[in-house]
Design an enzyme around this catalytic site. Structure first.
Site, PDB file in Angstrom:
ATOM      1  CG  ASN A   1      -0.191  -0.074   2.504  1.00  0.00           C
ATOM      2  OD1 ASN A   1       0.541   0.844   2.845  1.00  0.00           O
ATOM      3  ND2 ASN A   1      -0.313  -1.182   3.233  1.00  0.00           N
TER       4      ASN A   1
ATOM      5  CE  LYS B   1      -9.057  -3.678  13.842  1.00  0.00           C
ATOM      6  NZ  LYS B   1      -8.066  -3.629  12.787  1.00  0.00           N
TER       7      LYS B   1
ATOM      8  CE  LYS C   1     -11.068  -0.098  10.688  1.00  0.00           C
ATOM      9  NZ  LYS C   1     -10.384   0.552   9.603  1.00  0.00           N
TER      10      LYS C   1
ATOM     11  CG  PHE D   1      -3.056   5.224  13.297  1.00  0.00           C
ATOM     12  CD1 PHE D   1      -2.310   5.112  14.460  1.00  0.00           C
ATOM     13  CD2 PHE D   1      -2.957   6.405  12.565  1.00  0.00           C
ATOM     14  CE1 PHE D   1      -1.492   6.142  14.892  1.00  0.00           C
ATOM     15  CE2 PHE D   1      -2.137   7.446  12.983  1.00  0.00           C
ATOM     16  CZ  PHE D   1      -1.403   7.316  14.141  1.00  0.00           C
TER      17      PHE D   1
ATOM     18  CE  LYS E   1       9.668 -11.621 -13.928  1.00  0.00           C
ATOM     19  NZ  LYS E   1      10.571 -11.019 -14.896  1.00  0.00           N
TER      20      LYS E   1
ATOM     21  CG  ASP F   1      -6.912  -5.292   5.831  1.00  0.00           C
ATOM     22  OD1 ASP F   1      -6.538  -5.407   7.008  1.00  0.00           O
ATOM     23  OD2 ASP F   1      -7.315  -4.211   5.339  1.00  0.00           O
TER      24      ASP F   1
HETATM   25  O1  PMT Z   1       2.855   6.125   6.488  1.00  0.00           O
HETATM   26  P1  PMT Z   1       2.216   7.409   6.017  1.00  0.00           P
HETATM   27  O2  PMT Z   1       2.393   7.621   4.526  1.00  0.00           O
HETATM   28  O3  PMT Z   1       2.684   8.592   6.825  1.00  0.00           O
HETATM   29  O4  PMT Z   1       0.652   7.290   6.228  1.00  0.00           O
HETATM   30  C1  PMT Z   1       0.135   7.192   7.506  1.00  0.00           C
HETATM   31  C2  PMT Z   1      -1.028   6.197   7.569  1.00  0.00           C
HETATM   32  C3  PMT Z   1      -2.166   6.694   6.699  1.00  0.00           C
HETATM   33  C4  PMT Z   1      -0.579   4.808   7.091  1.00  0.00           C
HETATM   34  C5  PMT Z   1      -1.431   6.088   9.076  1.00  0.00           C
HETATM   35  O5  PMT Z   1      -1.797   7.368   9.534  1.00  0.00           O
HETATM   36  C6  PMT Z   1      -2.587   5.127   9.275  1.00  0.00           C
HETATM   37  O6  PMT Z   1      -3.750   5.430   9.115  1.00  0.00           O
HETATM   38  N1  PMT Z   1      -2.242   3.873   9.640  1.00  0.00           N
HETATM   39  C7  PMT Z   1      -3.190   2.741   9.746  1.00  0.00           C
HETATM   40  C8  PMT Z   1      -3.468   2.203   8.383  1.00  0.00           C
HETATM   41  C9  PMT Z   1      -4.403   1.016   8.437  1.00  0.00           C
HETATM   42  O7  PMT Z   1      -3.982  -0.077   8.187  1.00  0.00           O
HETATM   43  O8  PMT Z   1      -5.606   1.295   8.844  1.00  0.00           O
HETATM   44  P2  PMT Z   1      -6.797   0.193   8.979  1.00  0.00           P
HETATM   45  O9  PMT Z   1      -7.999   1.029   9.266  1.00  0.00           O
HETATM   46  O10 PMT Z   1      -6.812  -0.694   7.780  1.00  0.00           O
HETATM   47  O11 PMT Z   1      -6.375  -0.665  10.238  1.00  0.00           O
HETATM   48  C10 PMT Z   1      -6.818  -0.358  11.530  1.00  0.00           C
HETATM   49  C11 PMT Z   1      -5.768  -0.704  12.568  1.00  0.00           C
HETATM   50  O12 PMT Z   1      -5.547  -2.121  12.563  1.00  0.00           O
HETATM   51  C12 PMT Z   1      -4.420  -0.067  12.360  1.00  0.00           C
HETATM   52  O13 PMT Z   1      -3.904   0.327  13.612  1.00  0.00           O
HETATM   53  C13 PMT Z   1      -3.573  -1.169  11.738  1.00  0.00           C
HETATM   54  O14 PMT Z   1      -2.192  -1.035  12.082  1.00  0.00           O
HETATM   55  C14 PMT Z   1      -4.180  -2.409  12.392  1.00  0.00           C
HETATM   56  N2  PMT Z   1      -4.070  -3.641  11.581  1.00  0.00           N
HETATM   57  C15 PMT Z   1      -4.692  -3.733  10.375  1.00  0.00           C
HETATM   58  C16 PMT Z   1      -4.604  -4.913   9.656  1.00  0.00           C
HETATM   59  C17 PMT Z   1      -3.851  -5.988  10.194  1.00  0.00           C
HETATM   60  N3  PMT Z   1      -3.712  -7.121   9.527  1.00  0.00           N
HETATM   61  N4  PMT Z   1      -3.254  -5.863  11.388  1.00  0.00           N
HETATM   62  C18 PMT Z   1      -3.338  -4.708  12.092  1.00  0.00           C
HETATM   63  O15 PMT Z   1      -2.771  -4.592  13.186  1.00  0.00           O
END
Ligand code: PMT
Length: 398
Positions: free
Chosen positions: A204, A335, A331, A317, A283, A273
């Protein structure tokens, strides 16, 4: 420190009395100044009793002819809480019709403004422009919280909590304050890369800027920092223990093996995800026909942490394109976090890759704090400030 506490006329004026008490408890001398409209909500005698000083209210009291100049010259910091739309406009435009606005023009020290007003007034272009002017002047704005307002509407405009205002005072007086000493903060940053074959992957747009800004800010504030980073092109902050990982599975391993000493975990990484269910060993060759990839879900690291967190503070986040608040609240509960930092993605100036961000900090107790667009380092400091507040209300209701 000698602080002028300006109180203007809003329903939140009553909270300023407790603020005066807390400032005095922090060792400051407080000179309260009430505008005439503030006097409609609170009585000067309350502030006189709390501060042990005469409260200033009018330019036209017999002794007040040059009092605004004296007060401006004999104090170190001007704090206005609550600050109405009206006082912001007066300050922005240099109007000097009342004691407080005259004092403002005569004052040369740092200024902190904690606005409170109806959401529409807060969002009005005139108020935004005035705030921009005041920010450019170097004044600190303590953003109002989002919540139910006295006028019966829900939105941004509620006076920030007193401890957020106090934190702004502390950081204005001493920007190098080491208020995270004793904490070990485990921060994840950047993207993950999930291999399709030895040369290709699914990933991403995370640049790591937000997570690295958090790590640097936490180090500056005295924390020990463990940074688990996906592949980014940033230099790790000096002083952080940095563990480089590529896949979500490696990130999970690194987080779990470094969890023990952590007192706070901040999951800023953009973790996959889904990942290819069976990455090819060699490859994948072009064959001129469509190729299908089977994707399998990736375990959620944050949700797993939510189950085993113990008494650590857990901050997640949420990267959302729409219904930001609703998804963040979901969330937070799903979580088991203490706070979720929600940022809008897919818009310029916020979220992935940009140097700035704009966030909603959603707390377990229901409180929501909005931080408008600011450099990621500033956003990081606001998040850490909120973590300190959570720590102070410790026990952290779960
Ligand atoms: O890195 P930058 O370019 O500065 O951008 C910052 C950012 C946009 C990446 C950051 O601010 C941000 O939003 N990070 C979380 C991105 C994300 O994966 O969001 P989500 O809504 O999909 O996930 C929710 C939370 O679950 C997050 O804390 C994530 O770390 C966590 N997660 C998600 C999927 C997974 N398999 N395991 C996780 O722990």
């Amino acid at each position: 420190m000698r602080i002028i506490l300006g109180v203007t006329g809003g329903i939140a004026a009553y909270k300023a009395a407790d603020l005066a008490r807390l400032l005095i408890r922090d060792g400051h001398e407080v000179q309260a100044v009430l505008t005439p409209s503030a006097e409609e909500f609170v009585r000067p005698v309350t502030f006189a009793a709390l501060t042990g000083r005469k409260v200033l209210t009018s330019l036209f009291e017999p002794s007040a002819a040059i009092e605004h100049i004296d007060v401006a010259q004999s104090n170190d910091l001007l704090l206005v809480a609550p600050a109405t739309a009206d006082i912001l406009a007066e300050f922005a435009h240099g109007l000097a019709g009342g004691f407080l606005s005259t004092l403002y023009l005569a004052f040369r020290g740092p200024v902190i403004l904690a606005p409170a007003m109806n959401t529409n007034m807060w969002e009005h272009e005139a108020t935004r422009t005035n705030l921009e002017t005041l920010r450019k002047r170097g004044h600190v704005i303590v953003e109002p919280a989002v919540g139910m307002l006295a006028c019966g509407t829900f939105g941004a405009g509620r006076l920030a909590e007193n401890d957020a205002i106090l934190e702004a005072v502390r950081r204005t007086i001493d920007p190098a304050v080491r208020d995270l000493e004793g904490e070990t903060i485990l921060i994840t940053a950047g993207p993950t890369q999930e291999p399709i074959d030895p040369v290709r992957f699914i990933s991403n747009r995370s640049s790591g800027k937000m997570g690295y800004a958090l790590a640097q800010a936490a180090l500056d504030r005295g924390a020990k920092v463990i940074l688990v980073s996906g592949p980014v092109s940033l230099d790790p902050p000096r002083g952080a223990e940095t563990i480089h990982v590529r896949t979500a599975s490696e990130m999970r391993g690194a987080v779990l093996s470094h969890l023990k000493p952590a007192t706070v975990v901040v999951k800023c990484a953009a973790v996959a995800d889904f990942r290819p269910a069976a990455p090819a060993k060699q490859k994948i060759k072009k064959q001129g026909k469509p190729v299908s990839l089977e994707l399998e879900p990736v375990g959620d690291i944050l949700a797993e942490l939510g189950r085993i967190r113990g008494d650590r503070l857990l901050v997640g986040f949420a990267a959302e394109t729409n219904d930001v608040l609703e998804y963040a609240q979901w969330k937070l509960n799903e979580k088991n976090c203490d706070m979720v930092v929600a940022n809008r993605v897919g818009v310029e100036g916020s979220g992935f890759e940009s140097d700035t961000n704009e966030i909603l900090m959603v707390m377990r107790g229901g409180e929501v704090v909005e931080v408008p667009r600011a450099p990621k380092r500033e956003i990081a400091d606001r998040i850490l400030g909120q973590i300190i507040r959570l720590r102070q209300t410790a026990g952290v209701a779960r």
